[in-house]
Motif scaffolding. Structure first.
Motif, PDB file in Angstrom:
ATOM      1  N   ALA A 294      46.280  31.687  46.884  1.00 35.84           N
ATOM      2  CA  ALA A 294      46.522  32.920  46.131  1.00 35.84           C
ATOM      3  C   ALA A 294      48.005  33.273  46.127  1.00 35.84           C
ATOM      4  N   VAL A 295      48.662  33.098  47.263  1.00 32.26           N
ATOM      5  CA  VAL A 295      50.106  33.356  47.344  1.00 32.26           C
ATOM      6  C   VAL A 295      50.860  32.407  46.421  1.00 32.26           C
ATOM      7  N   LEU A 296      50.513  31.130  46.450  1.00 29.11           N
ATOM      8  CA  LEU A 296      51.172  30.135  45.609  1.00 29.11           C
ATOM      9  C   LEU A 296      50.929  30.417  44.123  1.00 29.11           C
ATOM     10  N   ALA A 297      49.711  30.771  43.773  1.00 22.74           N
ATOM     11  CA  ALA A 297      49.392  31.067  42.382  1.00 22.74           C
ATOM     12  C   ALA A 297      50.193  32.264  41.896  1.00 22.74           C
ATOM     13  N   ASN A 298      50.268  33.291  42.730  1.00 24.82           N
ATOM     14  CA  ASN A 298      51.026  34.485  42.375  1.00 24.82           C
ATOM     15  C   ASN A 298      52.495  34.153  42.134  1.00 24.82           C
ATOM     16  N   TYR A 299      53.086  33.334  42.971  1.00 22.46           N
ATOM     17  CA  TYR A 299      54.493  32.960  42.850  1.00 22.46           C
ATOM     18  C   TYR A 299      54.743  32.180  41.564  1.00 22.46           C
ATOM     19  N   HIS A 300      53.813  31.326  41.202  1.00 19.43           N
ATOM     20  CA  HIS A 300      53.998  30.451  40.043  1.00 19.43           C
ATOM     21  C   HIS A 300      53.433  31.038  38.748  1.00 19.43           C
ATOM     22  N   GLY A 301      52.956  32.282  38.772  1.00 17.56           N
ATOM     23  CA  GLY A 301      52.444  32.913  37.557  1.00 17.56           C
ATOM     24  C   GLY A 301      51.151  32.312  37.059  1.00 17.56           C
ATOM     25  N   ILE A 302      50.308  31.904  37.981  1.00 20.64           N
ATOM     26  CA  ILE A 302      49.021  31.308  37.647  1.00 20.64           C
ATOM     27  C   ILE A 302      47.911  32.292  38.028  1.00 20.64           C
ATOM     28  N   LYS A 303      46.947  32.495  37.154  1.00 20.85           N
ATOM     29  CA  LYS A 303      45.863  33.432  37.426  1.00 20.85           C
ATOM     30  C   LYS A 303      45.051  32.974  38.634  1.00 20.85           C
ATOM     31  N   PHE A 304      44.690  33.937  39.475  1.00 21.33           N
ATOM     32  CA  PHE A 304      43.849  33.646  40.634  1.00 21.33           C
ATOM     33  C   PHE A 304      42.527  34.364  40.442  1.00 21.33           C
ATOM     34  N   ILE A 305      41.454  33.588  40.284  1.00 23.26           N
ATOM     35  CA  ILE A 305      40.148  34.114  39.890  1.00 23.26           C
ATOM     36  C   ILE A 305      39.130  33.904  41.009  1.00 23.26           C
ATOM     37  N   VAL A 306      38.389  34.949  41.335  1.00 23.98           N
ATOM     38  CA  VAL A 306      37.268  34.862  42.277  1.00 23.98           C
ATOM     39  C   VAL A 306      35.973  34.920  41.480  1.00 23.98           C
ATOM     40  N   ALA A 307      35.123  33.927  41.660  1.00 24.13           N
ATOM     41  CA  ALA A 307      33.802  33.904  41.028  1.00 24.13           C
ATOM     42  C   ALA A 307      32.773  34.251  42.091  1.00 24.13           C
ATOM     43  N   ALA A 308      32.076  35.358  41.909  1.00 26.31           N
ATOM     44  CA  ALA A 308      31.165  35.831  42.953  1.00 26.31           C
ATOM     45  C   ALA A 308      29.961  36.530  42.353  1.00 26.31           C
ATOM     46  N   PRO A 309      28.763  36.132  42.713  1.00 24.83           N
ATOM     47  CA  PRO A 309      27.590  36.919  42.323  1.00 24.83           C
ATOM     48  C   PRO A 309      27.621  38.265  43.036  1.00 24.83           C
ATOM     49  N   THR A 310      26.937  39.232  42.488  1.00 26.54           N
ATOM     50  CA  THR A 310      26.925  40.548  43.135  1.00 26.54           C
ATOM     51  C   THR A 310      26.284  40.491  44.522  1.00 26.54           C
ATOM     52  N   THR A 311      25.498  39.454  44.789  1.00 28.69           N
ATOM     53  CA  THR A 311      24.932  39.304  46.134  1.00 28.69           C
ATOM     54  C   THR A 311      25.997  38.988  47.173  1.00 28.69           C
ATOM     55  N   SER A 312      27.193  38.563  46.728  1.00 25.70           N
ATOM     56  CA  SER A 312      28.284  38.264  47.661  1.00 25.70           C
ATOM     57  C   SER A 312      29.191  39.470  47.886  1.00 25.70           C
ATOM     58  N   ILE A 313      28.879  40.582  47.232  1.00 24.18           N
ATOM     59  CA  ILE A 313      29.703  41.782  47.360  1.00 24.18           C
ATOM     60  C   ILE A 313      29.123  42.688  48.433  1.00 24.18           C
ATOM     61  N   ASP A 314      29.971  43.067  49.370  1.00 29.22           N
ATOM     62  CA  ASP A 314      29.565  43.857  50.533  1.00 29.22           C
ATOM     63  C   ASP A 314      30.152  45.258  50.406  1.00 29.22           C
ATOM     64  N   LEU A 315      29.393  46.177  49.861  1.00 33.15           N
ATOM     65  CA  LEU A 315      29.880  47.539  49.650  1.00 33.15           C
ATOM     66  C   LEU A 315      30.006  48.320  50.949  1.00 33.15           C
ATOM     67  N   GLU A 316      29.350  47.857  51.993  1.00 35.88           N
ATOM     68  CA  GLU A 316      29.411  48.577  53.262  1.00 35.88           C
ATOM     69  C   GLU A 316      30.645  48.220  54.083  1.00 35.88           C
ATOM     70  N   THR A 317      31.361  47.183  53.678  1.00 35.96           N
ATOM     71  CA  THR A 317      32.605  46.801  54.350  1.00 35.96           C
ATOM     72  C   THR A 317      33.760  47.241  53.471  1.00 35.96           C
ATOM     73  N   ALA A 318      34.565  48.190  53.977  1.00 35.22           N
ATOM     74  CA  ALA A 318      35.582  48.832  53.151  1.00 35.22           C
ATOM     75  C   ALA A 318      36.689  47.876  52.723  1.00 35.22           C
ATOM     76  N   SER A 319      37.138  47.017  53.639  1.00 33.06           N
ATOM     77  CA  SER A 319      38.241  46.119  53.317  1.00 33.06           C
ATOM     78  C   SER A 319      38.107  44.828  54.113  1.00 33.06           C
ATOM     79  N   GLY A 320      38.992  43.891  53.815  1.00 34.07           N
ATOM     80  CA  GLY A 320      38.914  42.585  54.455  1.00 34.07           C
ATOM     81  C   GLY A 320      39.137  42.593  55.945  1.00 34.07           C
ATOM     82  N   LYS A 321      39.853  43.596  56.450  1.00 35.10           N
ATOM     83  CA  LYS A 321      40.126  43.617  57.900  1.00 35.10           C
ATOM     84  C   LYS A 321      38.854  43.830  58.713  1.00 35.10           C
ATOM     85  N   ASP A 322      37.798  44.272  58.058  1.00 34.52           N
ATOM     86  CA  ASP A 322      36.532  44.514  58.758  1.00 34.52           C
ATOM     87  C   ASP A 322      35.552  43.347  58.642  1.00 34.52           C
TER      88      ASP A 322
END
Length: 417
Positions: A294-322
């Motif tokens: 993601a860091v490399l893509a951002n530096y080089h102007g390349i789109k960084f895409i996450v493909a995720a079903p809604t079953t992979s989304i955790d609404l009870e976890t506020a952020s990645g640090k948790d």
């Protein structure tokens, strides 16, 4: 082969592809119990967040079909299922699909127990719900593939083309200049394995690549080796070759050089990855190495895409640090195993060897996943479409998951008051 499938299921029977034998052998193991499913998941004979949830929940369904529960009451049947689900939840802690599936199935059997005094009704409700998870996953993957391909095509041609007239902009001198649609095919890079082998079929990130290829929008796919477990070289490369998608394998450390040297030549437009868990703000846990890409893509102007079903989304976890990150065994970095290559270059699958590739006494740090901050992610694509951003820049899942948002996020906020 009749198509790549991580799982083959008929009621009462579950076959799981042993992915540790790929790409040289294509063999299925029969899974008859929750314990066997736990072992298949823990040993990574099956992996990928959707496939993990499918195997775990269907293995318990197979138990409920084949074992004798004639003396069970509604309560004892519910207790049995709940205990097995809690046990299976510990097989891989980072991937959230299994957690979400377990939560759903517990609700299903609770409701079934309220509406009937027959243990058989509880069992049947569980089995049907587990089978629906399998059926829904394929539909979800096909939708992600379509939405992801459409998103990337829009990035390739950001201006609307209206019939034969086209779209125009105005120069500083007042002259109208036609904006032509960019019809170049695009190339993309993917990390780890997110295809049919990680899901019920088609895949998530690799599903987008497959859809791009089917639409004739794809020039080339690059896949990373994905050290230390080599899911990219063993599995993704296998899928790409099987599907006749033009592809090239690189080591993880070659991505920066690839972007710098071949971005324009190959029109490298995006890095597309899957997700083991997406936090409420969009921070995404995925296979180790994703954050660096993601860091490399951002530096080089390349789109960084996450493909995720809604079953992979955790609404009870506020952020990645948790997000709880799983750590793997030290030998995955210091040793490698596989089929022996004979002098003539042929792979001999009957002969296996484990080889030391590092000083065996060296200390090892081996997290299986890392977390990519939402700021480095250009788009999250789900089966319901692209997730929009909030005013603060985080991803806003409320519109695509209103019921879960109300039940999990708003309830949590209310309880804090």
């Amino acid at each position: 082969m009749d198509g790549l499938q991580a799982v083959r299921y008929t009621r009462g029977r579950l076959l799981v592809l042993d992915q540790l034998r790929l790409p040289h052998e294509y063999e299925y193991d029969e899974v008859q119990t929750s314990e066997e499913a736990f072992d298949a998941i823990r040993s990574m004979r099956v992996r990928g967040a959707p496939a993990i949830a499918i195997v775990a929940t269907l293995a318990l369904a197979v138990e409920l079909v084949n074992q004798d529960f004639s003396s069970a009451t509604v309560v004892s049947q519910q207790d049995y299922i709940n205990q097995k689900l809690d046990y299976l939840k510990g097989s891989r802690p980072t991937a959230v699909d299994l957690t979400n599936a377990i939560s759903l199935l517990k609700q299903v059997i609770a409701h079934a127990g309220q509406s009937s005094n027959e243990a058989a009704t509880v069992r049947e409700a569980y089995i049907k719900a587990a089978e629906k998870i399998l059926q829904d996953d394929l539909t979800t993957n096909l939708a992600i593939g379509r939405y992801g391909a459409e998103y990337l095509r829009r990035q390739q041609s950001p201006f609307d083309i209206v019939d034969e007239v086209g779209c125009f902009t105005t120069s500083s001198s007042g002259e109208q200049i036609a904006l032509e649609k960019d019809d170049r095919k695009m190339s993309v890079l993917t990390h780890c394995n997110t295809g049919a082998l990680a899901t019920s079929g088609h895949g998530t990130a690799l599903g987008i690549i497959r859809t791009l290829h089917n639409m004739d929008y794809l020039e080339h796919a690059f896949c990373t080796e994905t050290r230390p477990y080599n899911q990219g070289s063993r599995l993704t490369a296998f899928e790409l070759v099987y599907e006749n998608i033009p592809a090239t394998l690189i080591t993880d450390s070659m991505a920066g050089a690839l972007f710098a040297q071949r971005k324009e030549e190959k029109n490298i437009s995006a890095v597309i990855v899957g997700a083991d868990r997406v936090a409420r703000n969009g921070d995404t846990a995925n296979k180790i190495g994703t954050y660096g890409l993601a860091v490399l893509a951002n530096y080089h102007g390349i789109k960084f895409i996450v493909a995720a079903p809604t079953t992979s989304i955790d609404l009870e976890t506020a952020s990645g640090k948790d997000i709880q990150i799983e750590f793997r065994a030290r030998h995955e970095l210091t040793q490698i195993s596989g089929a022996v290559v004979e002098v003539d270059g042929m792979v001999n699958t009957s002969k296996k060897a484990r080889v030391a590739i590092a000083e065996q006494k060296i200390d090892v740090w081996n997290p299986a996943f890392d977390v990519t901050p939402y700021r480095l992610i250009d788009a999250i694509i789900t089966e319901k479409g692209e997730v929009v951003r909030s005013k603060t820049g985080t991803f806003d899942f409320q519109a695509i998951m209103p019921e879960r948002w109300t039940a999990q996020v708003e309830k949590e906020a209310h309880e804090r008051i």
